[in-house]
Write a protein that holds these residues in place. Sequence first.
Motif, PDB file in Angstrom:
ATOM      1  N   VAL A  28       3.804   1.991  -5.311  1.00 18.93           N
ATOM      2  CA  VAL A  28       3.647   2.905  -6.444  1.00 18.93           C
ATOM      3  C   VAL A  28       3.813   2.145  -7.759  1.00 18.93           C
ATOM      4  CG1 VAL A  28       4.703   4.887  -7.610  1.00 18.93           C
ATOM      5  CG2 VAL A  28       4.312   4.957  -5.153  1.00 18.93           C
ATOM      6  N   ILE A  29       4.759   1.214  -7.800  1.00 14.26           N
ATOM      7  CA  ILE A  29       4.955   0.405  -9.004  1.00 14.26           C
ATOM      8  C   ILE A  29       3.708  -0.420  -9.296  1.00 14.26           C
ATOM      9  CG2 ILE A  29       6.239  -1.578  -9.931  1.00 14.26           C
ATOM     10  CD1 ILE A  29       8.744  -0.348  -8.635  1.00 14.26           C
ATOM     11  N   TYR A  32       1.021   1.898 -10.604  1.00 13.75           N
ATOM     12  CA  TYR A  32       1.369   2.374 -11.944  1.00 13.75           C
ATOM     13  C   TYR A  32       1.168   1.282 -12.989  1.00 13.75           C
ATOM     14  CZ  TYR A  32       4.084   4.251 -15.811  1.00 13.75           C
ATOM     15  OH  TYR A  32       4.482   4.695 -17.042  1.00 13.75           O
ATOM     16  N   VAL A  36      -1.908   2.606 -14.879  1.00 10.70           N
ATOM     17  CA  VAL A  36      -1.475   3.388 -16.034  1.00 10.70           C
ATOM     18  C   VAL A  36      -1.142   2.482 -17.216  1.00 10.70           C
ATOM     19  CG1 VAL A  36       0.249   5.023 -16.878  1.00 10.70           C
ATOM     20  CG2 VAL A  36      -0.636   5.251 -14.559  1.00 10.70           C
ATOM     21  N   THR A  48       5.900  -6.054  -9.022  1.00  8.88           N
ATOM     22  CA  THR A  48       5.879  -5.601  -7.630  1.00  8.88           C
ATOM     23  C   THR A  48       6.745  -6.496  -6.765  1.00  8.88           C
ATOM     24  OG1 THR A  48       3.649  -4.741  -7.956  1.00  8.88           O
ATOM     25  CG2 THR A  48       4.382  -5.035  -5.692  1.00  8.88           C
TER      26      THR A  48
END
Length: 154
Positions: A28-29, A32, A36, A48
């Motif tokens: 998810v990191i 993101y 994002v 990561t």
Amino acid sequence: PEMDGLIGDQMDRRTVLLESVKYGVPLVILIYVLGVLQYTVMTAALYTALSMIAFGIGVPQIQAALDGESNREAFVETLEQTIDGFREGVIVVAPVTIILAAINGVVDILMATGVPTAISLTLLDLSGGIAIVAFMLAMIICIILGLGMPTTAA
């Protein structure tokens, strides 16, 4: 239906949850930071990797605390597994690294002599400016230049 014979020992829900956090949060990191925040790939890889190290050390500590085991023993075991993983990773990556280093030398020689430019100009001359013919010829050239190499290097 019972599948114990096929799967073996199944993990309990807590272990599945902790393993999901251990591997899911760094993923998810990565998504993101890349999607994002739109950082560079190397920066996203750094964040990561740092999160993987943190969760790789932290989750076994949490699991040991929940199981009532010694945190020191869990830390030592995690450290041993990490060292084994590094060793196995180096063994797997070493042959590919040697091949890529050799290919880099070939690419440097080709760039110094101007062969890629000559190939490109010849490709355009042979295709007569027709894009699909140029693509097909480029495909054939790539296949010929990639013969005898592993997929990663090609």
